[in-house]
Design a protein around this motif. Sequence first.
Motif, PDB file in Angstrom:
ATOM      1  N   LEU A   1       0.849  -1.187   0.000  1.00 21.25           N
ATOM      2  CA  LEU A   1       0.000   0.000   0.000  1.00 21.25           C
ATOM      3  C   LEU A   1       0.886   1.240   0.000  1.00 21.25           C
ATOM      4  O   LEU A   1       1.185   1.815   1.042  1.00 21.25           O
ATOM      5  N   LEU A   2       1.307   1.627  -1.180  1.00 23.95           N
ATOM      6  CA  LEU A   2       2.216   2.753  -1.335  1.00 23.95           C
ATOM      7  C   LEU A   2       1.473   4.063  -1.547  1.00 23.95           C
ATOM      8  O   LEU A   2       2.039   5.124  -1.401  1.00 23.95           O
ATOM      9  N   GLY A   3       0.216   4.013  -1.908  1.00 24.08           N
ATOM     10  CA  GLY A   3      -0.602   5.204  -2.109  1.00 24.08           C
ATOM     11  C   GLY A   3      -1.772   5.174  -1.154  1.00 24.08           C
ATOM     12  O   GLY A   3      -1.727   4.525  -0.118  1.00 24.08           O
ATOM     13  N   PRO A   4      -2.847   5.856  -1.499  1.00 25.03           N
ATOM     14  CA  PRO A   4      -4.039   5.854  -0.640  1.00 25.03           C
ATOM     15  C   PRO A   4      -4.600   4.439  -0.493  1.00 25.03           C
ATOM     16  O   PRO A   4      -4.485   3.618  -1.403  1.00 25.03           O
ATOM     17  N   TYR A   5      -5.191   4.167   0.660  1.00 25.46           N
ATOM     18  CA  TYR A   5      -5.794   2.862   0.898  1.00 25.46           C
ATOM     19  C   TYR A   5      -6.941   3.003   1.891  1.00 25.46           C
ATOM     20  O   TYR A   5      -7.141   4.064   2.482  1.00 25.46           O
TER      21      TYR A   5
END
Length: 125
Positions: free
Chosen positions: A76-80
């Motif tokens: 989860l490198l961006g929004p989650y």
Amino acid sequence: RKERQEIFQSLDGDCDGKVNLAEYKSLVLRAYTHESLFNCLDENSDGSLDFEEVLVLHYMQKCGMRICDGSCHGWLLGPYFSCTICEKNYPKTYDLCCTCYSGGKFKHDHPTTSFLDDRSILRQL
């Protein structure tokens, strides 16, 4: 600088100045042993991690990077999205990338109304 060097040396089992995949898998936390993460960290694609690449891993571990609990199991490198009920049991949370959340590609015990995006959760802290 000395602490960072010690971290690198603790992963460099054969003391060759590089951390290969076998060393990586045997020495990092289980949650970080995905070969795809190793390949992502290996920025120059030489099949091993150098000092700077290991530091990225160290900071990821220190900050508590999360993995999607949906069908993709990606980082989860961006929004989650997180289940707010499970969030209370950190680090045993239930988190979803935007693709798995919006596509309904998950099964979870709590209702979908208990999910919030990561930024909304941070605002509540």
